[in-house]
Design an enzyme around this catalytic site. Structure first.
Site, mmCIF file in Angstrom:
data_model
loop_
_atom_site.group_PDB
_atom_site.id
_atom_site.type_symbol
_atom_site.label_atom_id
_atom_site.label_comp_id
_atom_site.label_asym_id
_atom_site.label_seq_id
_atom_site.Cartn_x
_atom_site.Cartn_y
_atom_site.Cartn_z
ATOM 1 C CG ASP A 16 -2.113 -1.002 1.191
ATOM 2 O OD1 ASP A 16 -2.261 -1.529 0.067
ATOM 3 O OD2 ASP A 16 -2.675 -1.176 2.145
ATOM 4 C CD GLU A 148 -8.453 -6.258 -1.617
ATOM 5 O OE1 GLU A 148 -8.612 -4.963 -1.287
ATOM 6 O OE2 GLU A 148 -7.197 -6.761 -1.148
ATOM 7 N N GLY A 231 -19.083 2.219 10.399
ATOM 8 C CA GLY A 231 -17.918 3.238 10.984
ATOM 9 C C GLY A 231 -18.326 3.769 12.443
ATOM 10 C CB THR A 259 -6.305 2.685 5.582
ATOM 11 O OG1 THR A 259 -6.366 3.760 4.974
ATOM 12 C CG2 THR A 259 -5.683 1.342 4.604
ATOM 13 N N GLY A 262 -11.894 -1.470 8.955
ATOM 14 C CA GLY A 262 -12.887 -2.564 8.549
ATOM 15 C C GLY A 262 -12.384 -3.868 8.891
ATOM 16 C CG ASP A 263 -9.137 -5.157 6.039
ATOM 17 O OD1 ASP A 263 -10.294 -5.402 5.443
ATOM 18 O OD2 ASP A 263 -8.257 -4.729 5.382
ATOM 19 N N GLY A 298 -1.619 3.605 8.357
ATOM 20 C CA GLY A 298 -0.914 2.384 7.925
ATOM 21 C C GLY A 298 -2.137 1.341 8.268
#
Length: 368
Positions: A16, A148, A231, A259, A262-263, A298
């Site tokens: 990323d 993905e 969120g 970023t 959610g993961d 990150g």
């Protein structure tokens, strides 16, 4: 913690590239970034790293290319404690993403899939997962998937898990293409964010009531349990055999970067699930982990350690008791709603029809 049933994550790994900007560029415009850094990421690698940092034995099944980004990804996963026995190297570039980070932690992402979509077929010409990976899945505590990697890879992993009665958690994040009905029927928990649930159902998600109705529509597609991440509003779990559970967000003092949040939520929920925590405990555990994630820049490097999550949970008890509950209408909907009773319960079809009428969902509107 000694456990014989690991969490198996089948998914993507990326490099990323973060650029910090005041705003997104307009068409034909070039703007200067305040800063730029490259970190390991990808939804599969993110979720595997989070689970491992939460002190749960985790295997990552994925692919990288033959380039410098591959070393970045391997080092990050190894540092997080993820087992890489089943990560392959293929021709072509490692997947990578450009993350444009804006003030307030908002991010926009452009993804180059690379090795994540280059899964070769094995000698039998059918399978993409090796015999050893298939055996690993059959002894897993749960299998965690994302979108993905090709649907064919997810389908293969999900079918193997289902045949062995292993829970399958699918994070809908990744490609925006329709999710195959065959895959949805293998899923134990579908984890979606607000945009994803709206795209899947074509329904609004502005209120708790609307979210519950949209999740119920997803259940009609074949999914047993729907986890909706909202969120800063929190999350809601709509289960197969009980009333929905609302989890308010555990607010961070300062949001640096969303970023990977959610993961983090999905992975932490998966860990709690495989540890046999209750649904409400699992939601609180995931909310605490996500709250810690957004406090640093990150993805993988911001995933929290287990002790930090437990500390947040202890400190949050008093604050949670002071927060207002949802309004009476939503509480009534939570009390009444059980869209799918157990599969063997007599009269299931009529009960489903009654709930659909109660929630004003038309059967002909259900699509995948």
């Amino acid at each position: 913690m000694t456990l014989s049933a690991p969490l198996v994550v089948v998914g993507s790994a990326n490099a990323d590239m973060f650029v910090e900007v005041d705003r997104l560029p307009k068409e034909g415009e070039t703007i200067a970034a305040k800063s730029g850094q490259t970190f390991a990421g990808g939804k599969g690698a993110n979720q595997a790293s989070c689970a491992a940092r939460l002190s749960y034995p985790t295997y990552f099944v994925g692919q990288v290319g033959k380039d410098g980004h591959a070393s970045l990804v391997r080092d990050a996963l190894t540092s997080a404690g993820v087992r890489l026995d089943h990560m392959n190297t293929v021709k072509g570039p490692t997947g990578h993403a450009l993350v444009m980070l804006q003030p307030g932690g908002k991010s926009s992402i452009v993804l180059v899939q690379g090795a994540n979509v280059s899964w070769p077929r094995l000698a039998d010409g059918i399978n993409r997962l090796t015999t050893t990976v298939q055996q690993l899945i059959r002894r897993a505590g749960a299998v965690l998937l994302q979108r993905e990697v090709p649907d064919s890879v997810n389908m293969e992993a999900a079918k193997i898990a289902r045949s062995a009665n292993i829970p399958v958690i699918l994070d809908a994040g990744g490609t925006g293409t329709p999710i195959p009905q065959e895959l949805l029927k293998c899923v134990t928990v579908l984890s979606v964010n607000e945009l994803e649930v709206a795209r899947l159902t074509g329904m609004p998600t502005n209120t708790w009531e609307q979210v519950i109705k949209a999740a119920a529509k997803i259940q009609l597609m074949g999914v047993k349990n729907v986890l909706v991440k909202l969120g800063e509003r929190g999350a809601i779990l709509v289960p197969q055999d009980g009333p929905p559970l609302i989890q308010r967000a555990i607010q961070a003092p300062v949001v640096v970067d969303t970023t990977g949040a959610g993961d983090t939520f999905t992975a932490a929920y998966a860990v709690a699930l495989v540890e046999h925590q209750s649904p409400s405990e699992s939601l609180r555990f995931a909310a605490a982990a996500a709250s810690l994630c957004v406090r640093a820049k990150g993805a993988i490097i911001s995933m929290p350690e287990r002790q930090a999550v437990l500390k947040i949970l202890v400190n949050h008890i008093d604050i949670e008791q002071e927060m207002p509950l949802p309004d009476e209408h939503v509480l009534q909907l939570l009390e009444e709603h059980t869209l799918f009773p157990h599969e063997n319960t007599p009269g299931t079809s009529s009960q489903v029809e009654e709930k659909m009428q109660l929630m004003q969902i038309q059967p002909e509107s259900v699509t995948v």
